[in-house]
Design a protein around this motif. Sequence first.
Motif, short mmCIF file in Angstrom:
data_model
loop_
_atom_site.label_atom_id
_atom_site.label_comp_id
_atom_site.label_asym_id
_atom_site.label_seq_id
_atom_site.Cartn_x
_atom_site.Cartn_y
_atom_site.Cartn_z
N ILE A 276 0.84 -1.20 0.00
CA ILE A 276 0.00 0.00 0.00
C ILE A 276 0.87 1.26 0.00
O ILE A 276 0.62 2.20 -0.75
N GLU A 277 1.90 1.28 0.83
CA GLU A 277 2.81 2.43 0.86
C GLU A 277 3.44 2.66 -0.52
O GLU A 277 3.50 3.78 -1.02
N THR A 278 3.93 1.57 -1.12
CA THR A 278 4.59 1.66 -2.42
C THR A 278 3.62 2.16 -3.49
O THR A 278 3.97 3.02 -4.32
N SER A 279 2.40 1.65 -3.47
CA SER A 279 1.40 2.02 -4.48
C SER A 279 0.96 3.47 -4.31
O SER A 279 0.79 4.20 -5.30
N LEU A 280 0.79 3.91 -3.07
CA LEU A 280 0.37 5.29 -2.83
C LEU A 280 1.46 6.28 -3.23
O LEU A 280 1.16 7.36 -3.76
N LYS A 281 2.70 5.92 -2.97
CA LYS A 281 3.80 6.79 -3.36
C LYS A 281 3.81 6.98 -4.87
O LYS A 281 3.94 8.11 -5.38
N TYR A 282 3.66 5.88 -5.59
CA TYR A 282 3.64 5.97 -7.05
C TYR A 282 2.43 6.78 -7.52
O TYR A 282 2.54 7.64 -8.40
N ALA A 283 1.26 6.53 -6.91
CA ALA A 283 0.04 7.20 -7.34
C ALA A 283 0.07 8.70 -7.07
O ALA A 283 -0.60 9.48 -7.76
N SER A 284 0.86 9.12 -6.09
CA SER A 284 0.96 10.55 -5.80
C SER A 284 1.93 11.26 -6.73
O SER A 284 1.82 12.47 -6.97
N GLU A 285 2.89 10.50 -7.29
CA GLU A 285 3.92 11.10 -8.14
C GLU A 285 3.58 10.99 -9.62
O GLU A 285 3.94 11.87 -10.42
N ARG A 286 2.91 9.94 -10.01
CA ARG A 286 2.59 9.70 -11.42
C ARG A 286 1.40 10.54 -11.85
O ARG A 286 0.36 10.55 -11.19
N LYS A 287 1.52 11.24 -12.95
CA LYS A 287 0.43 12.07 -13.46
C LYS A 287 -0.05 11.57 -14.81
O LYS A 287 0.73 11.12 -15.64
N GLN A 288 -1.35 11.63 -15.00
CA GLN A 288 -1.99 11.34 -16.27
C GLN A 288 -3.01 12.45 -16.54
O GLN A 288 -3.76 12.84 -15.62
N PHE A 289 -3.06 12.93 -17.74
CA PHE A 289 -3.96 14.03 -18.10
C PHE A 289 -3.74 15.24 -17.19
O PHE A 289 -4.67 15.97 -16.84
N GLY A 290 -2.48 15.41 -16.74
CA GLY A 290 -2.12 16.55 -15.91
C GLY A 290 -2.55 16.44 -14.46
O GLY A 290 -2.44 17.41 -13.70
N THR A 291 -3.00 15.26 -14.05
CA THR A 291 -3.51 15.06 -12.69
C THR A 291 -2.86 13.83 -12.07
O THR A 291 -2.67 12.81 -12.74
N ALA A 292 -2.51 13.93 -10.77
CA ALA A 292 -1.93 12.79 -10.08
C ALA A 292 -2.92 11.63 -10.05
O ALA A 292 -4.14 11.83 -9.92
N LEU A 293 -2.41 10.40 -10.15
CA LEU A 293 -3.28 9.23 -10.18
C LEU A 293 -4.19 9.14 -8.97
O LEU A 293 -5.34 8.70 -9.06
N ASN A 294 -3.67 9.55 -7.81
CA ASN A 294 -4.47 9.38 -6.59
C ASN A 294 -5.65 10.35 -6.52
O ASN A 294 -6.44 10.30 -5.57
N ALA A 295 -5.80 11.22 -7.50
CA ALA A 295 -6.95 12.12 -7.55
C ALA A 295 -8.12 11.51 -8.32
O ALA A 295 -9.23 12.05 -8.30
N PHE A 296 -7.89 10.39 -9.01
CA PHE A 296 -8.93 9.75 -9.81
C PHE A 296 -9.76 8.80 -8.94
O PHE A 296 -9.23 8.01 -8.15
N GLY A 297 -11.07 8.86 -9.12
CA GLY A 297 -11.97 8.02 -8.33
C GLY A 297 -11.71 6.53 -8.49
O GLY A 297 -11.84 5.76 -7.53
N ALA A 298 -11.36 6.11 -9.70
CA ALA A 298 -11.11 4.68 -9.93
C ALA A 298 -9.92 4.18 -9.11
O ALA A 298 -9.93 3.05 -8.60
N ILE A 299 -8.90 5.02 -8.97
CA ILE A 299 -7.74 4.67 -8.16
C ILE A 299 -8.09 4.75 -6.68
O ILE A 299 -7.72 3.88 -5.88
#
Length: 590
Positions: A276-299
């Motif tokens: 979970i820590e590893t996945s959240l770190k990636y999701a906070s740093e990785r951006k798609q469509f100009g938005t961090a992954l952790n901002a998407f409802g599906a994630i």
Amino acid sequence: MELELRGGGFLLTEVSPDQVYVREELNEDHKQLKRMAHNFMTKEVAPKIEEMEEQKDGVVREFMRQAGELGLLGLEVPEQFGGLDMDKASTVVVGEEVPRGGSFAVSYAAHTGIGSLPIVYFGTPEQKAKYLPGLADGSKIAAYCLTEPGSGSDALGAKTTAVLNAEGTHYRLNGTKQFITNAGFADIFLVYAKVDGKMTNFIVEREMPGLSFGPEEQKMGIKGSSTRQVILEDVMVPVENVVGELGRGHVVAFNILNVGRFKLAAAAMGAVHTVIETSLKYASERKQFGTALNAFGAIQSKVAEMATRTYMAESVVYRTAGLMQAGFHGLDLTGDCRKEAGKALEEYAVECSLNKVYASEVLDYVVDEGVQIHGGYGFIKEYPIERMYRDSRINRLFEGTNEINRLLVPGTLLKRAMTGELPLLQAAAAVSKDLISAGMGGQAEGLEALNQMTQKAKKLCLMAAGLAAQNVGMALQENQYVLTGMAEMVLQVYAMESGVLRAQKVQTMDVSEEHKAFVEKAATLGAYTAFNILEQQAKEVLCAVEKGDALNTVLAGMRKLVRRPNVDMIGLRQEISKYIIEKEGYPVNY
């Protein structure tokens, strides 16, 4: 022993929050031990994961020695023999941290669990004095040798033999053991062999003539651990190296596997935290469509489900730690305690199997979603989630496959019912009778509503089990379709109740309001998810064991039990994911 404290007794009585042990009860000693293990794994072991993966000579063995110096190998060894003699919660908090060192966790678990505990629980005082100090300080490493090329889950089908010599001083062992963890560098081997057709456990030392090893297995995951065949050709083992009773090695083997399953669940839970820590770190740093992954409802939905299943798994594991600690209360491990230890370990065979199945499947779910969050990068070796994904898969095979463990649950419960240890069939009959005249009852709210759901879940489980036993009879033990359905119901009841009771208990404790809110939301989402699975499994079992008008009557009774208040599960996921993302990981107290 109170009914709830009996193994499997949770199905037959209403359990109160004060009867369960929860993570939030960890004391400062536990937290200090956890911090020490965390620091060792993250600062010393984790930086060398790649060297271990390449099986660089001596790396794992050196870390085992260091772990011994820190006391991490002797948590369950009596102080008299160089250990720390700590409680079951201590083994859990350390077990949670060890997976941060990758496949070092496998070497550690094989040594401290199924490798050393046969001597701790079933050894003679002389065997304990001879072997435990070295096993506790890391100067000696243990391996557990049960599986053979032709017998995995069918352990009693093993072919390795032990024949007493004419002088009556030694047993001559011949056979091959397969998939033995730590075989490449272990000093002490707990070998199971048949004496006159009856399983017996022996302590075999590496230096004994006739002992040899196959090459390292090329595995899918846990590549940093040593896995080899152990080959015995006329190995002469002194008679004083028999562990437990002659011809009753199955008692040692199966009961040690019980505690091994419990410890595996703790390690799986710890691996989940890291994923979970590893996945959240990636999701906070990785951006798609100009938005961090952790901002998407599906994630966020994935994060919420990962966190909720983790909450349920740790509720199960800590509850079981409390049960096992109570079962071992007053047991003197310094002497010959094999009969008392065997009874204590056997008591919670059901709960240990439930722990192993639930936690290993939560880990597999979470790491699979971790790869999904990483997208294509999750498939690339450069990213640690790729190794975590491969490493997780073995846990559903270790310590008896999950299929075998599922079958053990209803099998053990029905056996205890037949011998009068658990009034399971009487309780099932009472439930069926009550359903004929039972009304809806009042509708509670909040955690009390979850508690009512839990009691209904138990009744539904008992009703299905009772009808299966009544209508299928002795043939039930051969009907694995129905048995696995029954096992899934018991699994969901135990997880559901553990999560709800923990949430109820936490509300009365001195913890932050935000943590109280988190556990209530996780317990609600987890309980409703469990009940949905339970309802489906119950219907499948009932349709398999009843027909015609009788089935319609039973399903009508079932409909009374499955009624429950509606909840906004999507809203719960949104709130849980927000909390977990803010915390940048699953909340763990250090």
